[in-house]
Design a protein around this motif. Structure first.
Motif, PDB file in Angstrom:
ATOM      1  N   UNK A   1       0.967  -1.296  -0.362  1.00  0.00           N
ATOM      2  CA  UNK A   1       0.255  -0.431   0.082  1.00  0.00           C
ATOM      3  C   UNK A   1       0.664   0.903  -0.073  1.00  0.00           C
ATOM      4  N   UNK A   2       1.994   1.093   0.287  1.00  0.00           N
ATOM      5  CA  UNK A   2       3.226   2.196   0.205  1.00  0.00           C
ATOM      6  C   UNK A   2       3.210   3.011  -0.594  1.00  0.00           C
ATOM      7  N   UNK A   3       3.817   2.622  -2.226  1.00  0.00           N
ATOM      8  CA  UNK A   3       4.300   3.505  -2.982  1.00  0.00           C
ATOM      9  C   UNK A   3       3.108   4.468  -3.595  1.00  0.00           C
ATOM     10  N   UNK A   4       2.408   3.776  -4.159  1.00  0.00           N
ATOM     11  CA  UNK A   4       0.699   4.399  -4.278  1.00  0.00           C
ATOM     12  C   UNK A   4       0.187   5.460  -3.320  1.00  0.00           C
ATOM     13  N   UNK A   5       0.048   5.154  -1.865  1.00  0.00           N
ATOM     14  CA  UNK A   5      -0.057   5.592  -1.465  1.00  0.00           C
ATOM     15  C   UNK A   5       0.980   7.400  -0.946  1.00  0.00           C
ATOM     16  N   UNK A   6       1.590   7.541  -0.736  1.00  0.00           N
ATOM     17  CA  UNK A   6       3.088   8.048  -0.928  1.00  0.00           C
ATOM     18  C   UNK A   6       2.847   9.647  -2.385  1.00  0.00           C
ATOM     19  N   UNK A   7       2.472   8.067  -2.612  1.00  0.00           N
ATOM     20  CA  UNK A   7       2.909   9.574  -4.590  1.00  0.00           C
ATOM     21  C   UNK A   7       1.205  10.274  -4.428  1.00  0.00           C
ATOM     22  N   UNK A   8       0.154   9.358  -3.766  1.00  0.00           N
ATOM     23  CA  UNK A   8      -0.895  10.509  -3.271  1.00  0.00           C
ATOM     24  C   UNK A   8      -0.614  11.441  -2.591  1.00  0.00           C
TER      25      UNK A   8
END
Length: 237
Positions: free
Chosen positions: A110-117
């Motif tokens: 979940x980390x990379x997509x949420x951090x990008x947002x």
């Protein structure tokens, strides 16, 4: 809508954005294999457990640098190398190898997509008591700054790391959210300086009875993002 008063989000790294134990174990095994080849007398006398014990003893003996895990590891290895009549300079090569493998992390999915947002809406800064460098991991480019205990001169829950992040971003504590997995070091440490604290509980741990509950408990960063998108403006705790 997201709380417009928040400008900065700080995140712990180990066990918040990636699992810690597997990568440390792998890095230490590679490190010890290297010692078997380049300092065999040391490697035969000290397994990983005894080397960890030596580092803990050094931390107790030198509390002024105990927060700097990289320096502790470097000094400990140099002392052990010297005691077995090896060149102290070998420590730098060995620790460069350790650091390379220490950064071979696998972030939770979940980390990379949420951090990008999040990076499109907020300033993101990582805060860690460890030695990992996000710019050498799959999360490269997602944090505008990464601050370690070595940088700040103290480890969480000491306020130094949190204050360093606030100063970097030019934010008041009420404008910052901190996310972390440790109730004391992350949640209580952040609240002590006036930040809102979110507990990232990926492993089903129990919250300590002696602590007031966090502003929010999540098991994934997707839940945190949903909370930001749906909750009305909140008073920081």
């Amino acid at each position: 809508m997201p709380d417009s008063s928040f400008r900065l989000i700080t995140l712990d790294l180990d066990d918040t954005v990636w699992p810690c134990v597997p990568v440390i174990q792998a890095a230490e095994e590679v490190f010890h294999d290297w010692l078997h080849r380049h300092a065999p007398r040391l490697a035969e006398a000290h397994d990983l457990t005894s080397m960890r014990r030596h580092r803990r003893e050094l931390m107790d003996a030198m509390p002024e640098i105990a927060h700097d895990l990289g320096q502790i590891r470097r000094r400990s290895l140099a002392m052990l190398l010297e005691s077995f009549d090896y060149a102290v300079g070998l420590a730098e090569e060995a620790l460069a190898l350790f650091d390379e493998h220490r950064n071979r992390v696998e972030p939770f999915e979940d980390v990379a997509p949420v951090l990008r947002t999040l990076s499109e809406r907020y300033r993101l800064v990582s805060l860690t008591n460890g030695t990992a460098n996000p710019e050498a991991t799959p999360l490269r480019g997602l944090f505008e700054r990464s601050i370690t205990a070595a940088d700040a001169g103290a480890a969480k829950p000491h306020p130094a790391l949190f204050i360093r992040a606030l100063e970097h971003a030019g934010c008041a504590p009420s404008q910052c959210l901190h996310l972390g997995d440790d109730p004391w070091m992350d949640v209580e440490g952040a609240r002590a300086v006036g930040m809102t604290a979110v507990w990232v509980n990926r492993y089903g741990r129990n919250w300590p009875d002696e602590l007031a509950p966090p502003a929010l408990t999540v098991t994934t960063l997707h839940q945190f993002l949903n909370w930001l998108d749906t909750e009305p403006q909140r008073d920081p705790r």
